[in-house]
Scaffold this motif. Structure first.
Motif, PDB file in Angstrom:
ATOM      1  N   ARG A  16     -87.424   3.340  -5.827  1.00 43.73           N
ATOM      2  CA  ARG A  16     -86.332   2.885  -6.696  1.00 43.73           C
ATOM      3  C   ARG A  16     -85.943   1.458  -6.324  1.00 43.73           C
ATOM      4  O   ARG A  16     -86.309   0.957  -5.273  1.00 43.73           O
ATOM      5  CB  ARG A  16     -85.095   3.791  -6.530  1.00 43.73           C
ATOM      6  CG  ARG A  16     -85.279   5.193  -7.038  1.00 43.73           C
ATOM      7  CD  ARG A  16     -84.021   6.038  -6.882  1.00 43.73           C
ATOM      8  NE  ARG A  16     -83.753   6.393  -5.503  1.00 43.73           N
ATOM      9  CZ  ARG A  16     -82.656   6.041  -4.828  1.00 43.73           C
ATOM     10  NH1 ARG A  16     -81.718   5.337  -5.423  1.00 43.73           N
ATOM     11  NH2 ARG A  16     -82.496   6.391  -3.570  1.00 43.73           N
ATOM     12  N   GLY A  17     -85.142   0.852  -7.184  1.00 40.54           N
ATOM     13  CA  GLY A  17     -84.494  -0.417  -6.860  1.00 40.54           C
ATOM     14  C   GLY A  17     -85.459  -1.542  -6.492  1.00 40.54           C
ATOM     15  O   GLY A  17     -86.499  -1.739  -7.128  1.00 40.54           O
ATOM     16  N   THR A  36     -93.614   4.667   0.267  1.00 43.58           N
ATOM     17  CA  THR A  36     -92.966   5.918   0.677  1.00 43.58           C
ATOM     18  C   THR A  36     -91.682   6.119  -0.104  1.00 43.58           C
ATOM     19  O   THR A  36     -91.119   5.194  -0.688  1.00 43.58           O
ATOM     20  CB  THR A  36     -92.630   5.925   2.184  1.00 43.58           C
ATOM     21  OG1 THR A  36     -91.607   4.955   2.446  1.00 43.58           O
ATOM     22  CG2 THR A  36     -93.853   5.627   3.043  1.00 43.58           C
ATOM     23  N   SER A  65     -87.794   7.778   6.641  1.00 42.74           N
ATOM     24  CA  SER A  65     -87.875   6.720   7.659  1.00 42.74           C
ATOM     25  C   SER A  65     -87.132   7.083   8.944  1.00 42.74           C
ATOM     26  O   SER A  65     -87.360   6.468   9.976  1.00 42.74           O
ATOM     27  CB  SER A  65     -87.320   5.405   7.105  1.00 42.74           C
ATOM     28  OG  SER A  65     -88.240   4.834   6.214  1.00 42.74           O
ATOM     29  N   ALA A  66     -86.241   8.067   8.864  1.00 41.47           N
ATOM     30  CA  ALA A  66     -85.535   8.506  10.076  1.00 41.47           C
ATOM     31  C   ALA A  66     -86.412   9.434  10.925  1.00 41.47           C
ATOM     32  O   ALA A  66     -86.064   9.744  12.057  1.00 41.47           O
ATOM     33  CB  ALA A  66     -84.241   9.217   9.704  1.00 41.47           C
ATOM     34  N   ALA A  92     -86.935   0.258   2.852  1.00 46.64           N
ATOM     35  CA  ALA A  92     -86.027   1.419   2.890  1.00 46.64           C
ATOM     36  C   ALA A  92     -84.738   1.061   3.620  1.00 46.64           C
ATOM     37  O   ALA A  92     -84.766   0.500   4.715  1.00 46.64           O
ATOM     38  CB  ALA A  92     -86.702   2.606   3.567  1.00 46.64           C
ATOM     39  N   ARG A 110     -77.073   7.744  11.398  1.00 45.72           N
ATOM     40  CA  ARG A 110     -77.999   7.820  10.256  1.00 45.72           C
ATOM     41  C   ARG A 110     -78.330   6.395   9.761  1.00 45.72           C
ATOM     42  O   ARG A 110     -79.477   6.082   9.460  1.00 45.72           O
ATOM     43  CB  ARG A 110     -77.355   8.651   9.141  1.00 45.72           C
ATOM     44  CG  ARG A 110     -78.146   8.745   7.865  1.00 45.72           C
ATOM     45  CD  ARG A 110     -79.279   9.754   7.945  1.00 45.72           C
ATOM     46  NE  ARG A 110     -80.124   9.684   6.756  1.00 45.72           N
ATOM     47  CZ  ARG A 110     -81.379  10.090   6.699  1.00 45.72           C
ATOM     48  NH1 ARG A 110     -81.966  10.626   7.750  1.00 45.72           N
ATOM     49  NH2 ARG A 110     -82.071   9.991   5.595  1.00 45.72           N
ATOM     50  N   PRO A 185     -81.621 -10.406   0.761  1.00 54.62           N
ATOM     51  CA  PRO A 185     -81.102 -10.536  -0.594  1.00 54.62           C
ATOM     52  C   PRO A 185     -79.583 -10.552  -0.590  1.00 54.62           C
ATOM     53  O   PRO A 185     -78.936 -10.048   0.323  1.00 54.62           O
ATOM     54  CB  PRO A 185     -81.590  -9.256  -1.295  1.00 54.62           C
ATOM     55  CG  PRO A 185     -82.591  -8.628  -0.387  1.00 54.62           C
ATOM     56  CD  PRO A 185     -82.244  -9.103   1.001  1.00 54.62           C
ATOM     57  N   PRO A 187     -76.401  -9.634  -3.613  1.00 54.66           N
ATOM     58  CA  PRO A 187     -76.190  -8.517  -4.533  1.00 54.66           C
ATOM     59  C   PRO A 187     -77.283  -8.429  -5.607  1.00 54.66           C
ATOM     60  O   PRO A 187     -77.577  -9.416  -6.286  1.00 54.66           O
ATOM     61  CB  PRO A 187     -74.841  -8.847  -5.173  1.00 54.66           C
ATOM     62  CG  PRO A 187     -74.187  -9.787  -4.229  1.00 54.66           C
ATOM     63  CD  PRO A 187     -75.252 -10.510  -3.499  1.00 54.66           C
ATOM     64  N   THR A 188     -77.843  -7.247  -5.731  1.00 54.48           N
ATOM     65  CA  THR A 188     -78.982  -7.013  -6.616  1.00 54.48           C
ATOM     66  C   THR A 188     -78.730  -5.699  -7.349  1.00 54.48           C
ATOM     67  O   THR A 188     -78.313  -4.715  -6.728  1.00 54.48           O
ATOM     68  CB  THR A 188     -80.275  -6.916  -5.767  1.00 54.48           C
ATOM     69  OG1 THR A 188     -80.376  -8.089  -4.958  1.00 54.48           O
ATOM     70  CG2 THR A 188     -81.511  -6.798  -6.649  1.00 54.48           C
ATOM     71  N   ASP A 191     -79.446   1.217  -7.681  1.00 53.74           N
ATOM     72  CA  ASP A 191     -78.537   2.358  -7.488  1.00 53.74           C
ATOM     73  C   ASP A 191     -77.547   2.080  -6.359  1.00 53.74           C
ATOM     74  O   ASP A 191     -76.455   2.647  -6.330  1.00 53.74           O
ATOM     75  CB  ASP A 191     -79.334   3.625  -7.151  1.00 53.74           C
ATOM     76  CG  ASP A 191     -80.215   4.051  -8.309  1.00 53.74           C
ATOM     77  OD1 ASP A 191     -79.948   3.626  -9.455  1.00 53.74           O
ATOM     78  OD2 ASP A 191     -81.190   4.791  -8.070  1.00 53.74           O
TER      79      ASP A 191
HETATM   80  P1  NDP Z   1     -81.705   1.868  -3.538  1.00 54.13           P
HETATM   81  O1  NDP Z   1     -80.713   2.794  -2.973  1.00 54.13           O
HETATM   82  O2  NDP Z   1     -81.676   1.557  -4.984  1.00 54.13           O
HETATM   83  O3  NDP Z   1     -83.193   2.368  -3.155  1.00 54.13           O
HETATM   84  C1  NDP Z   1     -83.487   2.671  -1.837  1.00 54.13           C
HETATM   85  C2  NDP Z   1     -84.955   2.970  -1.686  1.00 54.13           C
HETATM   86  O4  NDP Z   1     -85.194   3.261  -0.293  1.00 54.13           O
HETATM   87  C3  NDP Z   1     -85.382   4.184  -2.466  1.00 54.13           C
HETATM   88  O5  NDP Z   1     -86.713   4.029  -2.875  1.00 54.13           O
HETATM   89  C4  NDP Z   1     -85.246   5.299  -1.429  1.00 54.13           C
HETATM   90  O6  NDP Z   1     -86.110   6.404  -1.616  1.00 54.13           O
HETATM   91  C5  NDP Z   1     -85.679   4.570  -0.175  1.00 54.13           C
HETATM   92  N1  NDP Z   1     -85.124   5.222   0.998  1.00 54.13           N
HETATM   93  C6  NDP Z   1     -83.818   5.391   1.307  1.00 54.13           C
HETATM   94  N2  NDP Z   1     -83.697   6.078   2.449  1.00 54.13           N
HETATM   95  C7  NDP Z   1     -84.951   6.341   2.859  1.00 54.13           C
HETATM   96  C8  NDP Z   1     -85.486   7.034   3.961  1.00 54.13           C
HETATM   97  N3  NDP Z   1     -84.704   7.619   4.868  1.00 54.13           N
HETATM   98  N4  NDP Z   1     -86.827   7.134   4.083  1.00 54.13           N
HETATM   99  C9  NDP Z   1     -87.634   6.579   3.150  1.00 54.13           C
HETATM  100  N5  NDP Z   1     -87.190   5.929   2.071  1.00 54.13           N
HETATM  101  C10 NDP Z   1     -85.867   5.808   1.930  1.00 54.13           C
HETATM  102  O7  NDP Z   1     -81.545   0.540  -2.673  1.00 54.13           O
HETATM  103  P2  NDP Z   1     -81.845  -0.992  -3.016  1.00 54.13           P
HETATM  104  O8  NDP Z   1     -83.076  -1.124  -3.806  1.00 54.13           O
HETATM  105  O9  NDP Z   1     -80.593  -1.602  -3.497  1.00 54.13           O
HETATM  106  O10 NDP Z   1     -82.065  -1.555  -1.542  1.00 54.13           O
HETATM  107  C11 NDP Z   1     -83.352  -1.763  -0.976  1.00 54.13           C
HETATM  108  C12 NDP Z   1     -83.165  -2.559   0.296  1.00 54.13           C
HETATM  109  O11 NDP Z   1     -82.530  -3.803  -0.004  1.00 54.13           O
HETATM  110  C13 NDP Z   1     -82.282  -1.870   1.326  1.00 54.13           C
HETATM  111  O12 NDP Z   1     -82.777  -2.118   2.621  1.00 54.13           O
HETATM  112  C14 NDP Z   1     -80.945  -2.543   1.118  1.00 54.13           C
HETATM  113  O13 NDP Z   1     -80.159  -2.477   2.272  1.00 54.13           O
HETATM  114  C15 NDP Z   1     -81.375  -3.953   0.790  1.00 54.13           C
HETATM  115  N6  NDP Z   1     -80.399  -4.750   0.058  1.00 54.13           N
HETATM  116  C16 NDP Z   1     -79.914  -4.360  -1.152  1.00 54.13           C
HETATM  117  C17 NDP Z   1     -79.004  -5.146  -1.827  1.00 54.13           C
HETATM  118  C18 NDP Z   1     -78.433  -4.767  -3.151  1.00 54.13           C
HETATM  119  O14 NDP Z   1     -77.473  -5.417  -3.588  1.00 54.13           O
HETATM  120  N7  NDP Z   1     -78.970  -3.785  -3.850  1.00 54.13           N
HETATM  121  C19 NDP Z   1     -78.531  -6.429  -1.249  1.00 54.13           C
HETATM  122  C20 NDP Z   1     -79.121  -6.750   0.023  1.00 54.13           C
HETATM  123  C21 NDP Z   1     -80.010  -5.936   0.634  1.00 54.13           C
HETATM  124  P3  NDP Z   1     -85.652   7.700  -2.509  1.00 54.13           P
HETATM  125  O15 NDP Z   1     -85.762   7.260  -3.938  1.00 54.13           O
HETATM  126  O16 NDP Z   1     -86.651   8.748  -2.179  1.00 54.13           O
HETATM  127  O17 NDP Z   1     -84.257   8.032  -2.116  1.00 54.13           O
END
Ligand code: NDP
Length: 246
Positions: A16-17, A36, A65-66, A92, A110, A185, A187-188, A191
């Motif tokens: 996602r994202g 993953t 990832s944990a 992740a 966590r 990054p 703000p993007t 979810d």
């Molecule tokens: P989302 O919550 O939209 O997506 C997170 C992604 O990471 C999903 O694919 C999710 O998988 C995966 N994920 C979460 N936890 C785990 C885990 N324990 N093991 C494996 N996969 C995991 O997040 P974003 O796309 O917004 O964020 C992506 C990265 O960018 C993060 O590191 C976030 O901190 C960073 N970031 C985001 C910003 C923002 O504004 N959005 C700004 C700055 C940094 P699943 O679908 O299976 O849950």
């Protein structure tokens, strides 16, 4: 045939994202991509189908990832299925929002397990498969550098930790010809930062461009850095936030 043709990449947290944008962008530019996910098998399947419909190659692997052994197993499986690895993107990350006075230690642990320990485990595991010239990227956050908003204390601290981690890993892996870079990054729209979320108006107003990034803007930047011509960039945090920190 694109600028990443022949490259083999794995995106940790790609369903996602920003992660899904990375998978699509890398595949569009010619890389074969494994990714993953942990809790979104449907989103993972849809993403594989979307990449394949454009003629690309993507493989989805479930690994929390944990869970270090699950994560190491997924990276080994990706290297086996793709025939090696050239790029790891550690995307992740989780955000458990909350003020310090009410933050539980379970949530604290966590956050560090996924956002910091998972990044270390994945980098170590991937380094065993990366060829010379291999590249490791971590998706950190500009909250590493500025507290910004009450409630982001633990999250921002995990992102500050990975900024330091990347500097050390760059030195540790330099003899193996592997570079390590942190992307921060701002703000993007994902979810994690939905457009109907509670802080969106504040964030937009703080931003010089008065907007929140599209995930592909972040993905394009990483894909550019993953190209063979992007060299001599190592051990550094690069912020992509539309001037938010300015
Ligand atoms: P989302 O919550 O939209 O997506 C997170 C992604 O990471 C999903 O694919 C999710 O998988 C995966 N994920 C979460 N936890 C785990 C885990 N324990 N093991 C494996 N996969 C995991 O997040 P974003 O796309 O917004 O964020 C992506 C990265 O960018 C993060 O590191 C976030 O901190 C960073 N970031 C985001 C910003 C923002 O504004 N959005 C700004 C700055 C940094 P699943 O679908 O299976 O849950």
């Amino acid at each position: 045939i694109g600028p990443l043709a022949g490259k083999k990449a794995i995106v940790i947290g790609g369903s996602r994202g920003i992660g899904a944008a990375l998978v699509k962008r890398f595949a569009r530019e010619g890389a074969a991509v494994a990714f993953t996910y942990v809790s979104s098998p449907d989103r993972a399947r849809e993403l594989v189908a979307a990449v394949e419909s454009e003629g690309g190659r993507a493989i989805a692997l479930q690994a929390d990832s944990a869970d270090a052994s699950a994560l190491e197993g997924a990276i080994a499986e990706a290297a086996r299925a793709l025939g090696g690895l050239d790029v790891l993107v550690n995307n992740a990350g989780i955000l458990i929002f909350g003020n310090a006075d009410e933050y539980s230690l379970e949530d604290f642990d966590r956050m560090f397990a996924v956002n910091v320990r998972g990044v270390f485990v994945a980098a170590k595991a991937a380094a065993n498969h990366l060829s010379r010239g291999g590249k490791i990227f971590v998706i950190g956050s500009n909250t590493a550098e500025r507290a910004m908003l009450a409630g982001l204390t633990v999250y921002g601290t995990t992102k500050a930790a990975v900024a330091r981690l990347v500097r050390g890993l760059a030195l540790d892996f330099a003899p193996r010809g592997i570079s390590v870079v942190n992307i921060q990054p701002g703000p993007t729209t994902t979810d994690m930062m939905p457009l109907d979320g509670p802080h969106v108006d504040w964030v937009r107003n703080q931003s010089p461009e008065k907007r929140i990034a599209d995930p592909d803007e972040i993905a394009r930047f990483v894909a550019y850095l993953a190209r063979p011509e992007s060299t001599y960039i190592n051990g550094v945090s690069l912020t992509i936030d539309g001037g938010f920190m300015a």
